[in-house]
Scaffold this active site. Structure first.
Site, PDB file in Angstrom:
ATOM      1  N   HIS A   8       6.586 -27.177   3.056  1.00 26.64           N
ATOM      2  CA  HIS A   8       5.758 -28.255   2.515  1.00 26.64           C
ATOM      3  C   HIS A   8       4.655 -27.707   1.620  1.00 26.64           C
ATOM      4  O   HIS A   8       3.659 -28.388   1.374  1.00 26.64           O
ATOM      5  CB  HIS A   8       5.179 -29.079   3.662  1.00 26.64           C
ATOM      6  N   LYS A  50     -13.998   1.286  -3.678  1.00 23.67           N
ATOM      7  CA  LYS A  50     -14.994   1.712  -2.687  1.00 23.67           C
ATOM      8  C   LYS A  50     -16.146   2.454  -3.359  1.00 23.67           C
ATOM      9  O   LYS A  50     -17.327   2.213  -3.074  1.00 23.67           O
ATOM     10  CB  LYS A  50     -14.353   2.644  -1.655  1.00 23.67           C
ATOM     11  N   GLU A  52       0.832  -1.197   0.000  1.00 22.05           N
ATOM     12  CA  GLU A  52       0.000   0.000   0.000  1.00 22.05           C
ATOM     13  C   GLU A  52       0.869   1.251   0.000  1.00 22.05           C
ATOM     14  O   GLU A  52       0.496   2.282  -0.556  1.00 22.05           O
ATOM     15  CB  GLU A  52      -0.944  -0.003   1.205  1.00 22.05           C
TER      16      GLU A  52
END
EC number: 5.3.1.9
Length: 533
Positions: free
Chosen positions: A372, A501, A341
């Site tokens: 793994h 948004k 960000e």
């Protein structure tokens, strides 16, 4: 700066195929390319950075004006130019010295807020502040982004020091998140902290309203068991939260840098004011080091320069953060926001498009789990992924010291394996010892070759204490700053989160069938038809 960038790229191309292992022909390689701060060791010797590259990178930091911009930040100048703000999250951990904002010393206000936090946390932990059903047993922090990732990461990281109420974190607007968090809690003994600077963040306020409805009918006065971290006193009052339980912070503290202050209230409640202050002290120690150490010995600067070398010079697009500490499981997610960000920008401070790539993709998981899962690609894939290991010498479970030793040995083994690899001849020898011969040996051997020459760094420290976590987080904060300065970008705005948004607000009535979908592309219209009510 252009000439330095060109010299760095030319040098990188000249040494691109040189095995990193060859650099260890110098018996002082590890010592020369490691840096210490007290009991913290940053080893960056397993990279292809040599003396020439190091000198050029340090010259780059100097030419970019890192020193001057660092001093401007600490002096309270408005280095967040696109929003016209100072950047002073460091003041939250350095309250014993003057903090100037537009010529005014704001340190007294910071100390007052901190003292209020301490008093509230103390009273809650000691049972002096209670719920309507007795002593507070659980604290639910409702926030998102910087109001969630930092304290959630730190509460898990410092679990051995958590002797207060249980802390829970709700961020996602997905109702499943708050439902699953609240379902086993007692409303009468739960405190809800709503963390939103403006008290308008849609996800946070939606969850806050849900939490209030959850309390209604179970306690006489739901608002009495809410606290807020916000600067919007009118909105917190309208919600019913008493001013004594509202803790504000200034606009010169960015969300993703805010857990040092009121956003860290849940952490202070969990571990107590004394350990929270130790966390602040660790961050302050890194601040002093960042301000005072020469670039060649400066941990944040060197960590940033390694990042610049790998991303902008070598072209490695991602960065794997690999903490060998299960309690740092949320550190990669926290650093994703902190780094991506902050430095995930496309234009420079002057508004022109960047000539270079901006920040890398940051990801990771704690060891040994990642071994793994995705380490296969790191070891044998066709893309180089620089790795950043973090490991403590000691754990918090003395009766399980043998397991911690196994953890440490795995961490060191992975960094060595990335460096050395395994040649075709070595793979053949291993198979021959197992009795494999002929064409089958040749076929299988190629699958067992590790190219090696994969760069990594290791940050080692004695133990993950509150002070050490503070140092680590401040180290990464300043690394982001240095990389941003070198790239010429503003690391402290986040316009990239806004468009989605705005579109979400417009899409909601379409999904509810209250508005038409004119102007939307065919794909979005199809998805609205499929998912709408």
């Amino acid at each position: 700066m252009k000439q330095i960038w060109q010299a760095l790229k030319a040098h990188q191309q000249a040494v691109e195929h040189r095995p990193i292992l060859d650099l260890f022909a110098d018996p002082r390689r590890a010592e020369s390319f490691s840096t210490r701060l007290d009991d913290m060791l940053f080893d960056w010797s397993k990279t292809n950075i040599d003396h020439t590259a190091r000198d050029l990178l340090i010259d780059l930091a100097g030419a970019a004006g890192v020193s001057q911009k660092r001093d401007a930040m600490f002096a309270g100048r408005k280095i967040n130019e696109t929003e016209g703000r100072a950047v002073l999250h460091t003041a939250l951990r350095n309250m014993d010295r003057p903090v100037l904002v537009e010529g005014q010393d704001v340190a007294a206000g910071l100390r007052e807020t901190h003292a209020r936090m301490q008093a509230f946390a103390h009273d809650l932990r000691e049972g002096l502040f209670t719920g309507q059903g007795g002593r507070i047993t659980d604290v639910v922090n409702i926030g998102i982004g910087g109001s969630d990732l930092g304290p959630a990461m730190a509460c898990l990281a410092l679990a051995p020091y958590a002797d207060g109420p249980r802390c829970h974190f709700v961020s996602n607007v997905d109702g499943a998140h708050i439902h699953d968090t609240l379902k086993d809690l007692d409303p009468a003994t739960t405190l809800v902290i709503v963390a939103s600077k403006t008290f308008t963040t849609i996800e946070t306020m939606t969850n806050a309203e849900t939490a209030r409805r959850w309390m209604e009918g179970r306690v006489a006065n739901p608002a009495a068991q809410f606290a807020a971290v916000s600067t919007a006193a009118d909105r917190t009052a309208a919600f019913g939260i008493d001013a004594s339980r509202v803790f504000g912070f200034e606009d010169w503290v960015g969300g993703r840098y805010s857990m040092w202050g009121p956003i860290g209230l849940s952490l202070m409640i969990a571990i107590g004011p004394e350990d929270f202050d130790a966390f602040l002290s660790g961050g302050a120690a890194m601040d002093r080091h960042f301000r005072e150490a020469p670039f060649a010995e400066n941990l944040p600067v060197l960590l940033a320069l390694v990042g610049i070398w790998h991303n902008q010079i070598c072209g490695h697009a991602t960065r794997a953060v690999l903490p060998y500490d299960q309690r740092l499981a949320r550190l990669p997610a926290y650093l994703q926001q902190l780094e991506m960000e902050s430095n995930g920008k496309r234009v420079a401070m002057d508004g022109h498009e960047l000539a270079l790539h901006s920040g890398p993709i940051v990801w990771g998981e704690p060891g040994t789990n990642g071994q793994h899962a995705f380490y296969q690609l790191i070891h044998q894939g066709t893309r180089v992924v620089p790795c950043e290991f973090l490991v403590a010498r000691d754990g918090h479970e003395p009766d399980l010291a043998h397991q911690h030793l196994l953890l440490v040995s795995n961490c060191l083994a992975q960094s060595e394996a990335l460096l050395r690899g395994r040649s075709l001849d070595e793979a053949r020898a291993i198979l021959a010892k197992k009795g494999v011969t002929g064409t089958e040996l040749e076929r299988q051997a190629r699958h067992r070759v590790f190219p090696g020459n994969r760069p990594s760094t290791t940050l080692a420290y004695p133990k993950l204490t509150p002070a050490m976590l503070g140092r680590i987080i401040a180290l990464y904060e300043h690394r982001v700053f240095v990389e941003g300065v070198i790239l010429g970008i503003n690391s402290y705005d986040q316009w990239g989160v806004e468009l989605g948004k705005e579109l979400a607000i417009a899409l909601q009535p379409m999904l509810e069938g209250r508005a038409g979908t004119e102007g939307k592309d065919g794909s979005t219209r199809q998805l609205i038809d499929f998912l709408g009510r």
